[in-house]
Design a protein around this motif. Structure first.
Motif, mmCIF file in Angstrom:
data_model
loop_
_atom_site.group_PDB
_atom_site.id
_atom_site.type_symbol
_atom_site.label_atom_id
_atom_site.label_comp_id
_atom_site.label_asym_id
_atom_site.label_seq_id
_atom_site.Cartn_x
_atom_site.Cartn_y
_atom_site.Cartn_z
ATOM 1 N N THR A 31 6.986 10.806 0.775
ATOM 2 C CA THR A 31 7.743 10.139 1.731
ATOM 3 C C THR A 31 7.564 8.875 2.198
ATOM 4 O OG1 THR A 31 7.635 12.421 2.631
ATOM 5 C CG2 THR A 31 8.562 11.053 4.138
ATOM 6 N N ARG A 32 8.527 8.227 2.703
ATOM 7 C CA ARG A 32 8.609 6.985 2.979
ATOM 8 C C ARG A 32 8.934 6.750 4.514
ATOM 9 N NH1 ARG A 32 7.750 3.309 -0.739
ATOM 10 N NH2 ARG A 32 8.755 1.809 0.225
ATOM 11 N N ILE A 33 7.867 5.915 5.210
ATOM 12 C CA ILE A 33 8.074 5.477 6.393
ATOM 13 C C ILE A 33 8.478 4.013 6.710
ATOM 14 C CG2 ILE A 33 6.679 7.387 7.149
ATOM 15 C CD1 ILE A 33 4.180 5.349 7.689
ATOM 16 N N ARG A 34 8.985 3.492 7.808
ATOM 17 C CA ARG A 34 9.396 2.281 7.922
ATOM 18 C C ARG A 34 8.461 1.965 9.344
ATOM 19 N NH1 ARG A 34 14.752 2.342 8.813
ATOM 20 N NH2 ARG A 34 15.054 1.802 6.681
ATOM 21 N N MET A 35 7.920 0.766 9.453
ATOM 22 C CA MET A 35 7.295 0.060 10.501
ATOM 23 C C MET A 35 8.182 -0.247 11.496
ATOM 24 S SD MET A 35 4.354 0.861 9.342
ATOM 25 C CE MET A 35 4.773 1.871 7.838
ATOM 26 N N THR A 36 8.253 -0.146 12.683
ATOM 27 C CA THR A 36 8.819 -0.216 13.742
ATOM 28 C C THR A 36 8.329 -1.782 14.596
ATOM 29 O OG1 THR A 36 7.963 0.995 15.385
ATOM 30 C CG2 THR A 36 9.926 1.928 14.259
ATOM 31 N N THR A 37 7.062 -2.099 14.366
ATOM 32 C CA THR A 37 6.593 -3.368 14.963
ATOM 33 C C THR A 37 5.578 -3.996 13.892
ATOM 34 O OG1 THR A 37 4.724 -2.110 15.901
ATOM 35 C CG2 THR A 37 6.535 -2.391 17.335
ATOM 36 N N THR A 38 4.759 -4.866 14.048
ATOM 37 C CA THR A 38 3.749 -5.740 13.362
ATOM 38 C C THR A 38 2.477 -5.116 13.785
ATOM 39 O OG1 THR A 38 5.300 -7.594 12.924
ATOM 40 C CG2 THR A 38 2.961 -7.955 12.752
ATOM 41 N N PHE A 39 1.580 -4.569 12.787
ATOM 42 C CA PHE A 39 0.242 -4.211 13.285
ATOM 43 C C PHE A 39 -0.678 -4.370 11.862
ATOM 44 C CE2 PHE A 39 2.337 -0.443 12.194
ATOM 45 C CZ PHE A 39 1.291 0.308 11.320
ATOM 46 N N ALA A 40 -1.858 -4.090 12.068
ATOM 47 C CA ALA A 40 -2.824 -4.020 10.869
ATOM 48 C C ALA A 40 -2.666 -2.637 10.286
ATOM 49 C CB ALA A 40 -4.029 -4.357 11.402
ATOM 50 N N TRP A 41 -2.433 -2.646 8.974
ATOM 51 C CA TRP A 41 -2.519 -1.356 8.107
ATOM 52 C C TRP A 41 -3.955 -1.267 7.715
ATOM 53 C CZ3 TRP A 41 1.068 2.537 6.929
ATOM 54 C CH2 TRP A 41 1.141 3.155 5.809
ATOM 55 N N ARG A 42 -4.595 -0.282 8.045
ATOM 56 C CA ARG A 42 -5.973 -0.174 7.549
ATOM 57 C C ARG A 42 -6.065 1.177 6.718
ATOM 58 N NH1 ARG A 42 -9.257 -3.960 10.058
ATOM 59 N NH2 ARG A 42 -8.507 -4.532 12.061
ATOM 60 N N VAL A 43 -6.351 1.204 5.368
ATOM 61 C CA VAL A 43 -6.646 2.325 4.601
ATOM 62 C C VAL A 43 -8.000 2.716 4.487
ATOM 63 C CG1 VAL A 43 -6.186 3.210 2.222
ATOM 64 C CG2 VAL A 43 -4.588 1.466 3.049
ATOM 65 N N PHE A 44 -8.314 3.940 5.078
ATOM 66 C CA PHE A 44 -9.650 4.374 5.039
ATOM 67 C C PHE A 44 -9.761 5.411 4.002
ATOM 68 C CE2 PHE A 44 -8.437 3.724 9.581
ATOM 69 C CZ PHE A 44 -9.534 3.127 10.075
ATOM 70 N N PRO A 45 -10.747 5.063 3.235
ATOM 71 C CA PRO A 45 -11.079 5.801 1.879
ATOM 72 C C PRO A 45 -11.344 7.032 2.166
ATOM 73 C CG PRO A 45 -12.985 4.161 2.431
ATOM 74 C CD PRO A 45 -12.093 3.943 3.272
ATOM 75 N N ALA A 46 -11.438 8.075 1.441
ATOM 76 C CA ALA A 46 -11.641 9.400 1.631
ATOM 77 C C ALA A 46 -13.223 9.551 1.845
ATOM 78 C CB ALA A 46 -11.309 10.299 0.422
ATOM 79 N N GLU A 47 -14.028 8.850 1.270
ATOM 80 C CA GLU A 47 -15.572 8.976 1.582
ATOM 81 C C GLU A 47 -15.547 8.151 2.941
ATOM 82 O OE1 GLU A 47 -14.903 7.124 -1.405
ATOM 83 O OE2 GLU A 47 -14.340 9.329 -2.401
ATOM 84 N N THR A 48 -16.861 8.440 3.533
ATOM 85 C CA THR A 48 -16.842 7.728 4.798
ATOM 86 C C THR A 48 -17.754 6.311 4.347
ATOM 87 O OG1 THR A 48 -19.061 8.998 5.060
ATOM 88 C CG2 THR A 48 -17.225 9.772 6.235
ATOM 89 N N GLY A 49 -17.467 5.416 5.415
ATOM 90 C CA GLY A 49 -18.039 4.030 5.157
ATOM 91 C C GLY A 49 -17.675 3.259 6.233
ATOM 92 N N GLY A 50 -17.715 2.001 5.961
ATOM 93 C CA GLY A 50 -17.563 1.010 7.140
ATOM 94 C C GLY A 50 -16.104 0.739 7.263
ATOM 95 N N ALA A 51 -15.835 -0.162 8.344
ATOM 96 C CA ALA A 51 -14.388 -0.228 8.794
ATOM 97 C C ALA A 51 -13.659 -1.003 7.555
ATOM 98 C CB ALA A 51 -14.191 -1.090 9.971
#
Length: 84
Positions: free
Chosen positions: A20-40
């Motif tokens: 599915t595709r989504i469109r951003m409505t404002t500017t912000f930071a896109w952060r991908v969190f890995p499946a495993e836990t870790g740092g920010a």
């Protein structure tokens, strides 16, 4: 596939790879969190109008919507995205 969800067909577009595709409505930071836990993770700036592929409908997490992406998941503020 979407029978259990309350989304109008004209607001949801599924591409050939069943994402599915989504469109951003404002500017912000896109952060991908890995499946495993870790740092920010480091964030990349997405601007208003940018589109991203996600795998299916979101899961609510407080003020955010959690979308699954190939690298893990992202948390998007609820007011900052819309279906394409």
């Amino acid at each position: 596939m979407w029978e259990s969800e309350r989304f109008c067909a004209r607001h949801v577009r599924v591409d050939r790879r069943t994402k599915t595709r989504i469109r951003m409505t404002t500017t912000f930071a896109w952060r991908v969190f890995p499946a495993e836990t870790g740092g920010a993770p480091a964030g990349t700036v997405v601007r208003r109008g940018d589109e991203r592929a996600v795998a299916g409908p979101p899961e609510r997490c407080g003020r955010f919507d959690k979308f699954v992406v190939p690298e893990g998941y992202v948390l998007v503020p609820r007011s900052r995205w819309a279906w394409v």
